[in-house]
Design an enzyme around this catalytic site. Structure first.
Site, PDB file in Angstrom:
ATOM      1  N   GLU A 153       0.814  -1.216   0.000  1.00 47.48           N
ATOM      2  CA  GLU A 153       0.000   0.000   0.000  1.00 47.48           C
ATOM      3  C   GLU A 153       0.856   1.277   0.000  1.00 47.48           C
ATOM      4  O   GLU A 153       0.809   2.091   0.917  1.00 47.48           O
ATOM      5  CB  GLU A 153      -0.950   0.022   1.205  1.00 47.48           C
ATOM      6  CG  GLU A 153      -2.011  -1.056   1.151  1.00 47.48           C
ATOM      7  CD  GLU A 153      -3.013  -0.978   2.295  1.00 47.48           C
ATOM      8  OE1 GLU A 153      -4.098  -1.532   2.167  1.00 47.48           O
ATOM      9  OE2 GLU A 153      -2.680  -0.364   3.331  1.00 47.48           O
ATOM     10  N   GLU A 305      -6.494  -7.917  -0.561  1.00 50.96           N
ATOM     11  CA  GLU A 305      -6.990  -7.799   0.810  1.00 50.96           C
ATOM     12  C   GLU A 305      -8.475  -7.473   0.804  1.00 50.96           C
ATOM     13  O   GLU A 305      -8.953  -6.676  -0.006  1.00 50.96           O
ATOM     14  CB  GLU A 305      -6.277  -6.669   1.568  1.00 50.96           C
ATOM     15  CG  GLU A 305      -4.842  -6.910   1.936  1.00 50.96           C
ATOM     16  CD  GLU A 305      -4.288  -5.765   2.790  1.00 50.96           C
ATOM     17  OE1 GLU A 305      -5.100  -5.027   3.408  1.00 50.96           O
ATOM     18  OE2 GLU A 305      -3.065  -5.592   2.823  1.00 50.96           O
TER      19      GLU A 305
END
Length: 654
Positions: A153, A305
């Site tokens: 991320e 995710e």
């Protein structure tokens, strides 16, 4: 280059982040027993393991990771091995404070969280390259290795001195001379002309508004610096394992990265998706992220995710109701995912995310969450052989571009209520409710394969993008464009007339007189609908007004203007009206819903030869599915209709 198919091998990957370093080693064997019960075939290891792998500068402790990879391989679980560079160890910040980012006020961010690194720090990059090199050398030949996951991320910013130096380097590469920089930034305004490169800084805190062109370039620079960090590590692992695909995970609809540019550098495009279970349009938010990610990937993609239950970062964190985890997981597969994964496998007992759910929650193997995970694993095993590697088809494209987003969110704009992401969501929602599957596309992409192209709002358009839209319509394509589009060029310089003349000609606009933003909650009456957020005072040339404003300052002025196959919408119609407008445009263009007559809250998507039908409502529904089918989830034969319970799904094969 290798792709997702090299890791999936004709199946859907199922699993998630596994952080066994948080647990006693005897727990690991219990983990693999339960993974096998759940049908887990993939785990991501090492995302936040830097301090464990390198407890002191230059030290290497790989023994525990050796045992883990061996254990996973022995139990038939593939490994997505992460480089741990998203979270440097405390010793790095202590010994090398230049690796820490500084905010726009000049304050240094400390360690103790995560993503506490400066993307422009040469020291950080050197340590990141070293640990990546050693991981690749040690595990490149391990039979458990299925994919590389770089960092995690990417989202850091830095306004520090080293960032200032790399920002100047980036600007030199982009503009060549200070004269060109001054022209691009419009520095004649407010006496900002630069006479020496050392005078140029990141857009730090100022007394009054920052230069919007400088801010735009700093956003571009930040995306590029993070991309340099990614490609540096990617190139290291590729050198060791050219046959193993490489990815990093995007965050959904996040403004910090130029997603089109980044996706071109990945072997596998992956994303994290976290709709709010309380949001009545959570399913639409998921569909939007799926569609955007599939379009960036230009094919199958990876759901890296999601949450098995509740997250821990909203003000109120509700779990997913019974069946919703399964529904949203299969929705991702319907829209092109070849991997369905979670953060994380076993819910943490300590640390900042101990209340973020896991596939194996605090309730353990007898808890509802884990039992639902077991069911999802079985579902994916049933549909994987026929779904994996196939494509979800779309005849409609939504244009989205990060530079336009950055420019459209500047200070000093006509209305701070105009949020580009909000408008994209509204237009995607309208098409989703009309049961029209959409791709996303860059405004300079080849659009010839789409029957309908829609532009929710793109403040900034390059000359190439405008020429592309004009050529698309001239070749017979249908275009619907939202307000405040084509206002500025790539330097955020307002185009003469307030909209590029090529677009004004395309839509039949003689003069764009004024922008009339609306207050929150304010509406304007138009023929047949009400508009929100925005309105424009335009004078038609050879365009035909399909709807006009009624009452107020704009009484009689066009609200929707059409010239041939191109429409311009000067306001944001209320949701039902926008849905009807876009559904009508799609029908005129020959883009049909996947199924006719679908009940409310039911979604239908075609992927390859499969038809996915998903019930997002709370009651049982009967859906017409003409013909005979085989439901891969139940093995039953379905003829003409299928009944779906609350949050029910059918995956129908011919």
């Amino acid at each position: 280059m290798p792709g997702l198919g090299d890791a999936t091998r004709g199946r859907i990957l199922f699993g998630g982040d596994h952080n066994p370093e948080q647990w006693p080693e005897e727990t690991w064997h219990e983990d693999v027993r339960l993974m096998k019960e759940a049908g887990v075939n993939s785990v991501t290891l090492g995302v936040f393991s830097w301090a464990r792998l390198e407890p002191r500068p230059g030290a290497r402790e790989f023994g525990w990771l050796d045992r883990l990879l061996d254990l996973m391989h022995d139990n038939g679980v593939g490994v997505v091995l992460a480089t741990p560079t998203a979270s440097p160890p405390p010793w790095m910040g202590q010994l090398h404070p230049d690796t820490l980012p500084r905010d726009e006020d000049g304050r240094t961010e400390g360690w103790g969280g995560r993503q506490h690194f400066s993307h422009s720090s040469a020291t950080y990059r050197r340590f990141a390259a070293a640990i990546t090199e050693d991981l690749a050398a040690r595990y490149g030949g391990h039979p458990a290795l299925a994919m590389w996951h770089i960092n995690n991320e990417y989202c850091t910013h830095d306004w520090g001195d080293e960032a200032a130096a790399t920002f100047r380097r980036w600007l030199r590469d982009r503009y060549g001379t200070l004269e060109a920089l001054n022209t691009a930034w419009g520095t004649a305004f407010w006496s900002q002309g630069y006479g020496d490169w050392q005078e140029v800084l990141p857009p730090r805190r100022v007394h009054h508004r920052k230069n919007p062109a400088q801010v735009l370039d700093f956003r571009r620079y930040t995306s590029d610096m993070l991309l340099e960090c990614y490609t540096a590590e990617r190139d290291i692992v590729r050198r060791h394992t050219p046959h193993i695909p490489v990815t990093t995970n995007f965050m959904p609809m996040w403004a910090g990265q130029d997603g089109w540019k980044w996706a071109a550098e990945e072997d596998v495009v992956s994303v994290d998706v976290y709709p709010d279970p309380r949001d009545p349009f959570g399913a639409q938010e998921g569909a939007l992220v799926h569609d955007l990610t599939r379009s960036q990937a230009r094919g199958p993609w990876m759901l890296m995710e999601q949450a098995a239950g509740a997250v821990d970062w909203r003000d109120v964190n509700r779990p997913k109701p019974r069946g919703l985890n399964r529904l949203w997981s299969l929705q991702a597969v319907a829209r092109g995912a070849d991997a369905v994964c979670y953060f994380q496998w076993r819910q943490s007992r300590q640390g900042a995310e101990k209340f973020h759910s896991g596939m194996l929650g605090h309730a353990g193997e007898h808890g509802r969450t884990f039992r639902e995970v077991v069911r999802i694993g079985a579902d994916l095993a049933r549909i994987g052989p026929e779904a994996a590697g196939t494509h979800a088809s779309a005849e409609v494209a939504i244009l989205h571009e990060w530079n336009a987003w950055w420019a459209g969110a500047q200070e000093g704009r006509p209305s701070s209520e105009v949020d580009p992401a909000r408008i994209v969501r509204a237009w995607h929602r309208a098409l989703w409710e009309a049961h029209v599957t959409t791709d996303f596309a860059h405004p300079e992409h080849d659009l010839a394969g789409y029957r309908l192209v829609v532009v929710p709002q793109l403040h900034l358009l390059t000359d190439a993008a405008i020429d592309n839209l004009v050529a698309y319509v001239r070749a017979g394509g249908t275009l619907v464009c939202g307000f405040l589009t084509g206002v500025a060029d790539e330097d955020d310089r307002v185009r003469p007339g307030g909209m590029d003349e090529r677009l004004r000609e395309l839509f039949g606009i003689r003069v764009l007189h004024e922008w009339w933003p609306l207050d929150p909650g304010e509406v304007v009456d138009c023929d047949g609908f009400r508009g929100t957020l925005w309105s424009e005072e335009i004078e038609a040339g050879d365009g035909i007004a399909e709807a006009r404003y009624r009452g107020g300052e704009l009484d009689g002025h066009p609200a929707v203007l059409r010239r041939g196959r191109a429409r311009y919408v000067t306001t944001l119609p209320e949701p039902a009206a926008l849905r009807d407008l876009l559904a009508r445009a799609a029908a005129e263009a020959g883009a049909r819903p996947v199924l006719d007559g679908l009940p409310a809250r039911v979604e239908a998507v075609r992927r390859g030869h499969l038809l996915f039908v998903l019930n997002h409502g709370r009651g049982t529904v009967t859906v017409e599915v003409p013909g005979a089918h085989r439901d891969l989830l139940t093995g039953r034969r379905v003829v003409d209709t299928v009944e779906l319970e609350r949050h029910g799904v059918a995956v129908l094969a011919p």
